[in-house]
Design a protein around this motif. Structure first.
Motif, PDB file in Angstrom:
ATOM      1  N   PRO A 277      42.940  64.395  37.439  1.00 49.58           N
ATOM      2  CA  PRO A 277      42.353  63.070  37.246  1.00 49.58           C
ATOM      3  C   PRO A 277      43.394  61.967  37.406  1.00 49.58           C
ATOM      4  CG  PRO A 277      42.346  64.336  35.201  1.00 49.58           C
ATOM      5  CD  PRO A 277      42.884  65.237  36.242  1.00 49.58           C
ATOM      6  N   LYS A 278      42.994  60.913  38.121  1.00 49.79           N
ATOM      7  CA  LYS A 278      43.907  59.799  38.370  1.00 49.79           C
ATOM      8  C   LYS A 278      43.208  58.496  38.056  1.00 49.79           C
ATOM      9  CE  LYS A 278      46.286  61.991  42.235  1.00 49.79           C
ATOM     10  NZ  LYS A 278      46.348  62.101  43.689  1.00 49.79           N
ATOM     11  N   ILE A 279      43.993  57.489  37.781  1.00 54.08           N
ATOM     12  CA  ILE A 279      43.405  56.162  37.621  1.00 54.08           C
ATOM     13  C   ILE A 279      43.194  55.597  39.020  1.00 54.08           C
ATOM     14  CG2 ILE A 279      43.766  53.820  36.782  1.00 54.08           C
ATOM     15  CD1 ILE A 279      45.385  55.055  34.489  1.00 54.08           C
ATOM     16  N   ASP A 280      41.928  55.444  39.385  1.00 54.18           N
ATOM     17  CA  ASP A 280      41.589  54.983  40.727  1.00 54.18           C
ATOM     18  C   ASP A 280      41.797  53.472  40.816  1.00 54.18           C
ATOM     19  OD1 ASP A 280      40.638  55.456  43.306  1.00 54.18           O
ATOM     20  OD2 ASP A 280      38.626  54.810  42.750  1.00 54.18           O
ATOM     21  N   TYR A 281      41.296  52.773  39.820  1.00 56.45           N
ATOM     22  CA  TYR A 281      41.635  51.357  39.678  1.00 56.45           C
ATOM     23  C   TYR A 281      41.628  51.003  38.200  1.00 56.45           C
ATOM     24  CZ  TYR A 281      36.523  50.544  39.436  1.00 56.45           C
ATOM     25  OH  TYR A 281      35.203  50.586  39.105  1.00 56.45           O
ATOM     26  N   ALA A 282      42.392  49.998  37.862  1.00 58.87           N
ATOM     27  CA  ALA A 282      42.429  49.478  36.491  1.00 58.87           C
ATOM     28  C   ALA A 282      42.866  48.042  36.649  1.00 58.87           C
ATOM     29  CB  ALA A 282      43.430  50.253  35.638  1.00 58.87           C
ATOM     30  N   LEU A 283      41.944  47.107  36.427  1.00 62.61           N
ATOM     31  CA  LEU A 283      42.257  45.736  36.821  1.00 62.61           C
ATOM     32  C   LEU A 283      41.713  44.705  35.853  1.00 62.61           C
ATOM     33  CD1 LEU A 283      39.430  44.347  38.129  1.00 62.61           C
ATOM     34  CD2 LEU A 283      39.873  46.099  39.828  1.00 62.61           C
ATOM     35  N   LEU A 284      42.317  43.537  35.927  1.00 63.03           N
ATOM     36  CA  LEU A 284      41.789  42.346  35.272  1.00 63.03           C
ATOM     37  C   LEU A 284      41.412  41.374  36.383  1.00 63.03           C
ATOM     38  CD1 LEU A 284      44.228  41.740  32.297  1.00 63.03           C
ATOM     39  CD2 LEU A 284      41.799  42.373  32.165  1.00 63.03           C
ATOM     40  N   ASP A 285      40.273  40.737  36.218  1.00 63.15           N
ATOM     41  CA  ASP A 285      39.728  39.868  37.265  1.00 63.15           C
ATOM     42  C   ASP A 285      39.477  38.502  36.637  1.00 63.15           C
ATOM     43  OD1 ASP A 285      37.983  38.470  38.950  1.00 63.15           O
ATOM     44  OD2 ASP A 285      36.952  40.282  39.607  1.00 63.15           O
ATOM     45  N   TYR A 286      40.192  37.489  37.130  1.00 60.30           N
ATOM     46  CA  TYR A 286      39.982  36.138  36.608  1.00 60.30           C
ATOM     47  C   TYR A 286      39.391  35.284  37.717  1.00 60.30           C
ATOM     48  CZ  TYR A 286      40.665  31.759  34.178  1.00 60.30           C
ATOM     49  OH  TYR A 286      40.437  30.552  33.551  1.00 60.30           O
ATOM     50  N   ARG A 287      38.199  34.724  37.466  1.00 59.20           N
ATOM     51  CA  ARG A 287      37.533  33.940  38.505  1.00 59.20           C
ATOM     52  C   ARG A 287      37.639  32.450  38.176  1.00 59.20           C
ATOM     53  NH1 ARG A 287      31.923  35.646  41.414  1.00 59.20           N
ATOM     54  NH2 ARG A 287      33.048  37.592  41.651  1.00 59.20           N
ATOM     55  N   PHE A 288      38.392  31.719  39.009  1.00 55.32           N
ATOM     56  CA  PHE A 288      38.615  30.284  38.768  1.00 55.32           C
ATOM     57  C   PHE A 288      37.336  29.494  38.968  1.00 55.32           C
ATOM     58  CE2 PHE A 288      42.470  32.047  40.749  1.00 55.32           C
ATOM     59  CZ  PHE A 288      43.320  31.929  39.671  1.00 55.32           C
ATOM     60  N   THR A 289      36.748  29.635  40.140  1.00 53.20           N
ATOM     61  CA  THR A 289      35.539  28.886  40.452  1.00 53.20           C
ATOM     62  C   THR A 289      34.449  29.872  40.825  1.00 53.20           C
ATOM     63  OG1 THR A 289      35.938  28.722  42.817  1.00 53.20           O
ATOM     64  CG2 THR A 289      36.939  27.017  41.425  1.00 53.20           C
ATOM     65  N   ASP A 290      33.207  29.496  40.553  1.00 49.26           N
ATOM     66  CA  ASP A 290      32.117  30.437  40.765  1.00 49.26           C
ATOM     67  C   ASP A 290      30.877  29.654  41.178  1.00 49.26           C
ATOM     68  OD1 ASP A 290      30.699  32.761  40.771  1.00 49.26           O
ATOM     69  OD2 ASP A 290      31.271  33.357  38.748  1.00 49.26           O
ATOM     70  N   SER A 291      30.846  29.268  42.422  1.00 51.19           N
ATOM     71  CA  SER A 291      29.681  28.538  42.908  1.00 51.19           C
ATOM     72  C   SER A 291      29.323  29.070  44.282  1.00 51.19           C
ATOM     73  CB  SER A 291      29.980  27.037  42.982  1.00 51.19           C
ATOM     74  OG  SER A 291      30.845  26.784  44.067  1.00 51.19           O
ATOM     75  N   ILE A 292      28.187  28.626  44.765  1.00 52.88           N
ATOM     76  CA  ILE A 292      27.727  29.084  46.068  1.00 52.88           C
ATOM     77  C   ILE A 292      28.682  28.624  47.171  1.00 52.88           C
ATOM     78  CG2 ILE A 292      26.104  27.129  46.062  1.00 52.88           C
ATOM     79  CD1 ILE A 292      25.152  30.326  47.654  1.00 52.88           C
ATOM     80  N   GLU A 293      29.329  27.454  46.963  1.00 55.28           N
ATOM     81  CA  GLU A 293      30.264  26.946  47.993  1.00 55.28           C
ATOM     82  C   GLU A 293      31.547  27.770  48.005  1.00 55.28           C
ATOM     83  OE1 GLU A 293      28.823  24.807  45.742  1.00 55.28           O
ATOM     84  OE2 GLU A 293      27.254  24.207  47.165  1.00 55.28           O
ATOM     85  N   HIS A 294      32.078  28.023  46.808  1.00 51.39           N
ATOM     86  CA  HIS A 294      33.263  28.873  46.768  1.00 51.39           C
ATOM     87  C   HIS A 294      33.395  29.588  45.424  1.00 51.39           C
ATOM     88  CE1 HIS A 294      34.886  25.228  44.944  1.00 51.39           C
ATOM     89  NE2 HIS A 294      34.580  24.600  46.065  1.00 51.39           N
ATOM     90  N   ALA A 295      33.474  30.895  45.504  1.00 52.46           N
ATOM     91  CA  ALA A 295      33.771  31.719  44.331  1.00 52.46           C
ATOM     92  C   ALA A 295      35.154  32.306  44.593  1.00 52.46           C
ATOM     93  CB  ALA A 295      32.728  32.811  44.175  1.00 52.46           C
ATOM     94  N   ILE A 296      36.129  31.885  43.792  1.00 57.00           N
ATOM     95  CA  ILE A 296      37.518  32.274  44.068  1.00 57.00           C
ATOM     96  C   ILE A 296      38.152  32.847  42.803  1.00 57.00           C
ATOM     97  CG2 ILE A 296      39.821  31.431  44.742  1.00 57.00           C
ATOM     98  CD1 ILE A 296      38.301  29.214  46.328  1.00 57.00           C
ATOM     99  N   GLY A 297      38.890  33.927  42.966  1.00 57.60           N
ATOM    100  CA  GLY A 297      39.538  34.510  41.807  1.00 57.60           C
ATOM    101  C   GLY A 297      40.727  35.370  42.183  1.00 57.60           C
ATOM    102  N   VAL A 298      41.310  35.983  41.163  1.00 57.25           N
ATOM    103  CA  VAL A 298      42.462  36.850  41.401  1.00 57.25           C
ATOM    104  C   VAL A 298      42.287  38.118  40.573  1.00 57.25           C
ATOM    105  CG1 VAL A 298      43.841  35.727  39.600  1.00 57.25           C
ATOM    106  CG2 VAL A 298      44.991  36.930  41.445  1.00 57.25           C
ATOM    107  N   ARG A 299      42.645  39.249  41.172  1.00 59.22           N
ATOM    108  CA  ARG A 299      42.626  40.519  40.446  1.00 59.22           C
ATOM    109  C   ARG A 299      44.043  41.083  40.410  1.00 59.22           C
ATOM    110  NH1 ARG A 299      38.332  41.810  44.217  1.00 59.22           N
ATOM    111  NH2 ARG A 299      36.554  40.744  43.315  1.00 59.22           N
ATOM    112  N   VAL A 300      44.439  41.590  39.240  1.00 54.76           N
ATOM    113  CA  VAL A 300      45.757  42.214  39.152  1.00 54.76           C
ATOM    114  C   VAL A 300      45.618  43.587  38.519  1.00 54.76           C
ATOM    115  CG1 VAL A 300      47.058  40.050  39.004  1.00 54.76           C
ATOM    116  CG2 VAL A 300      46.190  41.110  36.917  1.00 54.76           C
ATOM    117  N   GLY A 301      46.547  44.480  38.862  1.00 55.81           N
ATOM    118  CA  GLY A 301      46.528  45.827  38.314  1.00 55.81           C
ATOM    119  C   GLY A 301      46.540  46.833  39.448  1.00 55.81           C
ATOM    120  N   ARG A 302      45.890  47.958  39.220  1.00 55.02           N
ATOM    121  CA  ARG A 302      45.717  48.923  40.307  1.00 55.02           C
ATOM    122  C   ARG A 302      44.402  48.604  41.000  1.00 55.02           C
ATOM    123  NH1 ARG A 302      47.179  55.019  39.607  1.00 55.02           N
ATOM    124  NH2 ARG A 302      49.196  53.959  39.732  1.00 55.02           N
TER     125      ARG A 302
END
Lengths: 148, 400
Positions: free
Chosen positions: B94-119
């Protein structure tokens, strides 16, 4: 004799068309419903599409959106997706799965019946769902939004 | 206790724990999903996923379990554990396939932008991120020319950060991913890029990747491009020629184009990739041909009869050296490998059946010329490899 047969054939096929369009019309009339706390009075189709595909996850005021859907194979779900969102149900499923299994997002919460849909949308904050137009709604609990 | 049963134990333990949490409806910010896949492979010659050419191989399973939690409207966390058994290539640990934190700055139909860090999963082409999730892939075996299972660790996940965005543009929207991090690299990567378990190891490595997908007509048409640059630092282990190389960087550059057209019943998908591999600094046996453009493409047609049944037809073409499509030059330079070990052409026919939303069964036939993607780990004697071969595969998947 041949004419007679033709007339009957035309009558039968007309009847068929009428019955068919009636039944399609009946099922296809859905409304998008939201919980009372949602401020938006109207939602455009692009926004609906982004919400149901879980691409946009917050209302314009910043609160999280809770999306409710019927199961993939439910006829009302399939018609809603095709007519309101104008995509195919398998595309929506692919999007949700891609998000869930990459950690990039989640899938909508599934309900099994229209009664449950109505109950969940009325009881949860920031909720959105859809319902058959003929369904008897208490408009103090949920709001029907106009689309443009 | 052997590792073989550990994943099943973890999965059952965690799912029991999670189903308790799930029972509380108010806890909607928390979700759990998973799947179990079992495969069977039979080949007339050459091996895939175990000793498939003897009596067939059941030596293939994929088990995944993930959970996600929304801490605040803007911040999410998600983890997936994965166990994959695939012949001699993957041992089911068994392995960690992903493990992440996701922070979404803006969340609208025009632009949904964010950053994910981790695996993070590597955003490469249409299928890479969910390559191990059976019901997201169109076939049992993904087109091996682009999604080669041999180099999977490199392609699987990366420890780093992704800047992502979804932007409204005329006619549709753009999905953009920009990734920087340190790729996973183990012995399988040595097999894939050095064709052996080398004396040394790939140590310090970094990768940059960008993917942009234009979606128009509500996603009926999707056109994408992926570019990436990887640098894998080789650390010699004190071995000798031909199993040793100089200290230096293996450089990988990938450029890929993807396109898909969807209708209610049909999906037509094609992807084309040029993958430049540069062994110059490593030297060793590759001093004879230090740079090659690996070139590959596939064309795939899917037909959905209804919700339950789908059919697949695909042509998949791999040239390990695009300047030497028949492998003639390379087999002279590397006499321990036959010419057909430098390319593969695979015609695939498949059928899928979903009796309900939780189960998926697939069967497929591959008619293959060439052994460019036949794993060395499952085929240790490269002289025994046959040029023409067929694969029959079955797969059952349950999701929850």
């Amino acid at each position: 004799m041949g004419n007679h047969l033709m007339v009957w054939l035309i009558r039968i096929s007309l009847l068929f068309v009428v019955v068919l369009s009636f039944s399609v019309g009946n099922v296809s009339a859905h409304s998008v419903i939201v919980s009372q706390d949602v401020k938006e009075q109207t939602l455009n189709r692009n926004f609906l599409f982004a919400v149901f595909s879980m691409r946009v996850t917050r209302w314009p005021d910043g609160r999280p959106i809770r999306v409710f859907v019927l199961p993939d194979r439910n006829p009302l779900h399939r018609l809603f997706v095709k007519q309101h969102l104008q995509i195919f149900p398998y595309q929506l499923r692919n999007k949700w799965d891609r998000q869930v299994f990459t950690g990039a997002g989640s899938e909508p919460e599934q309900v099994d019946t229209m009664e449950e849909m109505y109950r969940k949308v009325s009881q949860n904050k920031g909720a959105i769902g859809y319902i058959e137009e003929s369904f008897n709604l208490n408009l103090e609990k949920v709001r029907v939004v106009d689309e443009f | 206790m052997s590792f073989k049963y550990l994943p099943a134990l973890i999965v059952s333990g965690l799912s029991a724990f999670c189903s308790v949490g799930y029972a509380d409806d108010s806890d909607h910010d928390f979700s759990v999903n998973g799947f179990i896949t079992q495969g069977f492979f039979y080949t007339d010659h050459n091996n895939v996923y175990g000793e498939s050419s003897d009596h067939g191989s059941f030596d293939f399973h994929e088990i995944g379990l993930n959970t996600a939690y929304r801490f605040t409207p803007k911040l999410r966390g998600a983890v997936q554990l994965m166990s994959r058994q695939a012949g001699e290539v993957d041992n089911g640990e068994p392995k960690i396939d992903y493990a992440l934190l996701d922070y979404r700055f803006t969340d609208s139909i025009e632009h949904a932008i964010g950053v994910r860090v981790g695996r993070l999963k590597v955003p490469f082409g249409f299928y890479n991120e969910t390559r191990d999730v059976a019901f997201t892939r169109p076939s049992i075996i993904l087109p091996q020319s682009l999604y080669f299972d041999q180099a999977r660790d490199l392609e699987l996940s990366i420890d780093g950060a992704i800047l992502y965005g979804s932007l409204s543009v005329p006619g549709g929207w753009l999905d953009i991913d920009l990734l920087y991090g340190s790729p996973q690299k183990d012995t399988n990567v040595e097999y894939a890029y050095l064709a052996m378990d080398a004396a040394g190891k790939f140590e310090e490595s970094e990768g940059l990747m960008g993917r942009i997908v234009y979606n128009t007509d509500n996603g009926r048409v999707r056109v994408g491009a992926t570019v990436s640059e990887y640098r894998l630092g080789y650390e010699p282990g004190g071995g000798s020629y031909p199993f040793e190389f100089n200290k230096g960087d293996l450089k990988l550059n990938v450029a890929m184009l993807s396109a898909q057209y969807n209708t209610e019943h049909w999906s037509l998908t094609g992807e084309y990739m040029v993958h430049d591999i540069d062994w110059t600094e490593l030297g060793g046996i590759y001093a004879a041909r230090p740079k090659t453009p690996l070139t590959s493409y596939y064309l795939q047609l899917q037909y959905r009869l209804n919700y339950n049944w789908d059919l697949l037809l695909r042509y998949d073409d791999l040239m390990l050296d695009g300047d030497d499509p028949q492998g003639k030059i390379n087999s002279r330079l590397f006499p321990f490998r036959q010419a057909h070990n430098f390319y593969s052409k695979d015609i695939t026919l498949g059928v899928g059946w979903r009796p309900n939303a939780d189960w998926l069964f697939r069967a497929e036939l591959h008619n293959v010329e060439g052994t460019g993607w036949a794993a060395e780990q499952d085929n240790p004697d490269s002289y025994a490899l046959r040029k023409y071969w067929n694969i029959f595969a079955l797969q059952a998947t349950y999701r929850f």
